[in-house]
Design a protein around this motif. Sequence first.
Motif, PDB file in Angstrom:
ATOM      1  N   GLY A   1       0.812  -1.201   0.000  1.00 23.62           N
ATOM      2  CA  GLY A   1       0.000   0.000   0.000  1.00 23.62           C
ATOM      3  C   GLY A   1       0.845   1.249   0.000  1.00 23.62           C
ATOM      4  O   GLY A   1       2.038   1.213  -0.297  1.00 23.62           O
ATOM      5  N   LEU A   2       0.215   2.346   0.349  1.00 25.83           N
ATOM      6  CA  LEU A   2       0.873   3.644   0.400  1.00 25.83           C
ATOM      7  C   LEU A   2       1.308   3.923   1.839  1.00 25.83           C
ATOM      8  O   LEU A   2       0.514   3.766   2.777  1.00 25.83           O
ATOM      9  N   VAL A   3       2.549   4.335   1.993  1.00 25.08           N
ATOM     10  CA  VAL A   3       3.074   4.607   3.318  1.00 25.08           C
ATOM     11  C   VAL A   3       3.952   5.851   3.242  1.00 25.08           C
ATOM     12  O   VAL A   3       4.595   6.104   2.219  1.00 25.08           O
ATOM     13  N   GLN A   4       3.964   6.620   4.307  1.00 23.54           N
ATOM     14  CA  GLN A   4       4.776   7.824   4.348  1.00 23.54           C
ATOM     15  C   GLN A   4       6.224   7.496   4.706  1.00 23.54           C
ATOM     16  O   GLN A   4       6.482   6.506   5.410  1.00 23.54           O
ATOM     17  N   PRO A   5       7.160   8.310   4.250  1.00 20.44           N
ATOM     18  CA  PRO A   5       8.561   8.107   4.664  1.00 20.44           C
ATOM     19  C   PRO A   5       8.679   8.102   6.180  1.00 20.44           C
ATOM     20  O   PRO A   5       8.045   8.902   6.869  1.00 20.44           O
ATOM     21  N   GLY A   6       9.485   7.180   6.660  1.00 20.26           N
ATOM     22  CA  GLY A   6       9.651   7.033   8.099  1.00 20.26           C
ATOM     23  C   GLY A   6       8.651   6.106   8.744  1.00 20.26           C
ATOM     24  O   GLY A   6       8.787   5.767   9.927  1.00 20.26           O
ATOM     25  N   GLY A   7       7.655   5.704   7.989  1.00 20.39           N
ATOM     26  CA  GLY A   7       6.615   4.848   8.524  1.00 20.39           C
ATOM     27  C   GLY A   7       6.982   3.380   8.491  1.00 20.39           C
ATOM     28  O   GLY A   7       8.128   3.005   8.189  1.00 20.39           O
ATOM     29  N   SER A   8       5.986   2.554   8.810  1.00 23.14           N
ATOM     30  CA  SER A   8       6.169   1.113   8.848  1.00 23.14           C
ATOM     31  C   SER A   8       5.083   0.427   8.050  1.00 23.14           C
ATOM     32  O   SER A   8       3.981   0.964   7.883  1.00 23.14           O
ATOM     33  N   LEU A   9       5.401  -0.768   7.607  1.00 26.81           N
ATOM     34  CA  LEU A   9       4.449  -1.573   6.846  1.00 26.81           C
ATOM     35  C   LEU A   9       4.842  -3.032   7.031  1.00 26.81           C
ATOM     36  O   LEU A   9       6.032  -3.342   7.172  1.00 26.81           O
ATOM     37  N   ARG A  10       3.863  -3.897   7.039  1.00 25.19           N
ATOM     38  CA  ARG A  10       4.158  -5.324   7.136  1.00 25.19           C
ATOM     39  C   ARG A  10       3.543  -6.054   5.956  1.00 25.19           C
ATOM     40  O   ARG A  10       2.331  -5.963   5.732  1.00 25.19           O
ATOM     41  N   LEU A  11       4.364  -6.768   5.243  1.00 18.18           N
ATOM     42  CA  LEU A  11       3.901  -7.620   4.156  1.00 18.18           C
ATOM     43  C   LEU A  11       3.850  -9.061   4.634  1.00 18.18           C
ATOM     44  O   LEU A  11       4.660  -9.469   5.466  1.00 18.18           O
ATOM     45  N   SER A  12       2.913  -9.802   4.075  1.00 16.10           N
ATOM     46  CA  SER A  12       2.794 -11.220   4.392  1.00 16.10           C
ATOM     47  C   SER A  12       2.759 -12.030   3.112  1.00 16.10           C
ATOM     48  O   SER A  12       2.375 -11.522   2.053  1.00 16.10           O
ATOM     49  N   CYS A  13       3.132 -13.282   3.239  1.00 16.30           N
ATOM     50  CA  CYS A  13       3.099 -14.198   2.099  1.00 16.30           C
ATOM     51  C   CYS A  13       2.705 -15.569   2.614  1.00 16.30           C
ATOM     52  O   CYS A  13       3.374 -16.114   3.502  1.00 16.30           O
TER      53      CYS A  13
END
Length: 115
Positions: free
Chosen positions: A10-22
């Motif tokens: 998705g869309l995330v701001q610089p400095g942010g966090s995101l978690r991908l799954s597979c």
Amino acid sequence: QVQLVESGGGLVQPGGSLRLSCVASGIIFSRYAMGWYRQAPGKMRESVGEIRYGGSTNYGDSVKGRFTISRDNAENLINLQMNIIKPEDTGVYYCYARRGQEYSFGRGTQVTVSS
């Protein structure tokens, strides 16, 4: 037949966090190393990192210290925790399952870093 399904982009701001799954199916999960590649527009595919069944990991230089790969062997699942995200992390992230030199890839999930 190996099937790998990524989620969490998705869309995330610089400095942010995101978690991908597979989530993997069609394989004996314990026999495979699992990992992530990414590809940005106009750039070559880049290794993000890999995790073996026992939990040992390696990461690409550009993500070391910021990204963490984990696996849940009971759920046939791997995660990519992305922290301190940078604009250059933008790209399509592909999950893979590797046995020896044989790779199977998912369809990818888009990560866009923008303010």
